[in-house]
Design a protein around this motif. Structure first.
Motif, PDB file in Angstrom:
ATOM      1  N   ARG A 270       0.854  -1.196   0.000  1.00 20.06           N
ATOM      2  CA  ARG A 270       0.000   0.000   0.000  1.00 20.06           C
ATOM      3  C   ARG A 270       0.892   1.249   0.000  1.00 20.06           C
ATOM      4  O   ARG A 270       1.751   1.397   0.873  1.00 20.06           O
TER       5      ARG A 270
ATOM      6  N   TYR B 286       0.435   3.327   5.757  1.00 20.06           N
ATOM      7  CA  TYR B 286       0.868   2.819   4.457  1.00 20.06           C
ATOM      8  C   TYR B 286       2.269   2.223   4.577  1.00 20.06           C
ATOM      9  O   TYR B 286       3.047   2.601   5.456  1.00 20.06           O
ATOM     10  N   HIS B 287       2.593   1.348   3.653  1.00 17.77           N
ATOM     11  CA  HIS B 287       3.959   0.849   3.596  1.00 17.77           C
ATOM     12  C   HIS B 287       4.933   1.949   3.189  1.00 17.77           C
ATOM     13  O   HIS B 287       6.097   1.943   3.603  1.00 17.77           O
TER      14      HIS B 287
ATOM     15  N   ASP C  96      -3.171   4.972  -3.034  1.00 20.01           N
ATOM     16  CA  ASP C  96      -4.116   6.041  -2.728  1.00 20.01           C
ATOM     17  C   ASP C  96      -3.452   7.362  -3.084  1.00 20.01           C
ATOM     18  O   ASP C  96      -2.359   7.675  -2.577  1.00 20.01           O
TER      19      ASP C  96
ATOM     20  N   ALA D 210       0.828   5.585  -0.357  1.00 24.20           N
ATOM     21  CA  ALA D 210       0.119   6.858  -0.434  1.00 24.20           C
ATOM     22  C   ALA D 210       0.956   7.823  -1.262  1.00 24.20           C
ATOM     23  O   ALA D 210       2.151   8.001  -0.998  1.00 24.20           O
TER      24      ALA D 210
ATOM     25  N   PRO E  10      -6.819   2.077   4.769  1.00 20.37           N
ATOM     26  CA  PRO E  10      -6.534   3.286   5.553  1.00 20.37           C
ATOM     27  C   PRO E  10      -7.705   4.264   5.639  1.00 20.37           C
ATOM     28  O   PRO E  10      -7.666   5.180   6.467  1.00 20.37           O
TER      29      PRO E  10
END
Length: 449
Positions: free
Chosen positions: A3, A91-92, A30, A5, A396
């Motif tokens: 994931r 997030y990662h 995202d 962002a 998230p």
């Protein structure tokens, strides 16, 4: 599943998201933006009459509609929004693609007089940025304007000041800005650079557009332009500067027609002071410069005052500090190594990246963001085996809402688009931008969640 962002939905953010999902089928992105609308400077920086460039929104739309990309507008990161450290835990990895949010200053006396403004504010106003205010740029008594700078933003500003209602009605310019520019009495516009035409930063296509404006003369003093060592024989110049010099020579040799508006391209003049008159700026004092033989200019001690009741400085953008990230105040960028953010001690900050202007400074054209984003994504994906070990919570979105923000999803943006088309229809125009937060969020309405 990785994931990521991406903070910022302009070209840099979209190209970053595109590269991520194209290169790794396990990545979900995202794309967060403080504004409820995507596209960044393509929506809020490209002039309304440049419809071909604005059509780039179609390519960016394809990215944001990808099945593994999610747009979340109305999500500020930092003070008043989601703290940077909190976002990092959701997030990662987080990639900041926030651009350069302010303008460079001239640093001269009188710069803050009423009637003196950054060109970025003027651009935001006619582009319907919801943070922009109607500063009365072209109010009734303004007949003369000076635009300081010779880049593409300066050319855009000059062109918008010279255009009439008939040419702007078919664009998406907001109704208030259209009315103000249509009623403008500005007739004399000076665009001024401290060096010569061979070193100007505008592109030839944009420069030549000025010569096609209805009822407008573009005037250049041949003696002034000839101060440029490359002016008389531009053959040795690279293609871009050579074409610019040729365009300027064309303006210099064309006779004036007595048109209602005059655009004067001025060279080798350095602003030293803005002079007041009647409680606002009345003129700009310039020092004549001369080539120093090393690509720069030197002052001559000779001065000229140019009347101006409106002054717009267009001498470049500048990045601002991003909450929670280190910042190099000299360059206006976040320190990085191939897109990996570097902390105060010079070590890599795990899982935090930058791309676009906040990474490299406000340079290049829209397409320059592609290789810049690719470099950052290469670094991120190389780090992925380590990043993915720290599995963050699930989706998230609930956590973002818990921070007090109300994300505007893609459906909310599409509702804004429909509202702008409906507004244009009611006004007998095409699409007309909604210019303020209230109308944008109301249009997003129930689609936001």
């Amino acid at each position: 599943m990785l994931r990521v962002a991406v903070v910022g939905s302009g070209p840099s953010g979209c190209y970053t998201a595109q590269s991520l999902v194209q290169r790794d089928p396990g990545v979900h992105v995202d794309v967060l933006d403080r504004l409820p609308c995507p596209y960044g400077l393509v929506r809020y920086g490209v002039a309304p009459d440049h419809e071909k460039i604005k059509s780039l929104q179609g390519a960016l739309r394809t990215v944001l509609e990808h099945e593994r990309v999610r747009f979340l507008g109305g999500v500020p990161v930092g003070p008043g929004g989601v703290p940077a450290d909190r976002l990092r835990r959701l997030y990662h990895a987080v990639v900041y693609c926030v651009g350069a949010a302010t303008d460079r200053r001239l640093g001269i006396p009188g710069e803050d007089l009423p009637g003196s403004w950054p060109a970025t504010g003027f651009v935001s106003w006619y582009s319907a940025h919801p943070d922009a205010a109607d500063a009365g740029y072209v109010q009734g008594g303004v007949r003369s304007a000076v635009v300081i700078g010779v880049g593409n933003v300066a050319v855009d500003v000059v062109r918008m000041l010279a255009r009439g209602a008939a040419e702007l009605t078919g664009t998406d310019i907001p109704e208030a800005a259209l009315g103000a520019l249509a009623a403008s009495r500005v007739r004399e516009i000076h665009m001024v650079g401290r060096r010569g035409p061979s070193q100007a930063r505008f592109t030839t296509r944009e420069l030549r557009e000025l010569g096609g404006l209805p009822d407008t003369d573009v005037l250049v003093d041949p003696a002034e332009a000839a101060l440029d060592p490359a002016y008389r024989d531009p053959a040795a110049l690279p293609a871009g500067p050579r074409r610019n010099v040729e365009a300027v020579r064309g303006f210099a040799t064309a006779p004036a027609t007595g048109a209602a508006r005059r655009i004067r391209l001025r060279f080798f003049l350095r602003p030293v002071e803005l002079l007041p008159r009647g409680g606002r700026v009345g003129a700009v004092r310039f020092e004549r410069t001369a080539p120093d033989g090393h690509g720069g200019v030197t002052g001559t001690g000779r001065y000229e005052d140019i009347e101006a009741r409106l002054v717009l400085r267009s001498v470049g953008y500048r990045g601002v500090p991003v909450a929670g990230l280190p910042f190099d105040a000299t360059s206006g960028t976040v320190p990085h190594l191939a897109g990996r953010v570097l902390g105060e001690g010079g070590g890599v900050v795990p899982g935090v990246y930058v791309a676009g202007w906040i990474k490299r400074g406000p340079t290049g054209v829209i397409g320059t963001n592609r290789p810049c984003a690719k470099e950052t994504v290469t670094s991120l994906l190389a780090d992925a085996p380590v990043l993915i070990r720290a599995e963050p919570p699930g989706d998230p979105l609930p956590a973002l809402r818990a921070e007090g923000v109300r994300p505007v999803p893609w459906a909310g943006w599409r509702a804004i688009e429909r509202a702008e088309a409906e507004l244009g229809g009611r006004l007998g125009r095409g699409v007309v931008k909604l210019p303020d937060w209230e109308s944008l969020l109301r249009a997003a309405g129930a689609a936001s969640g």
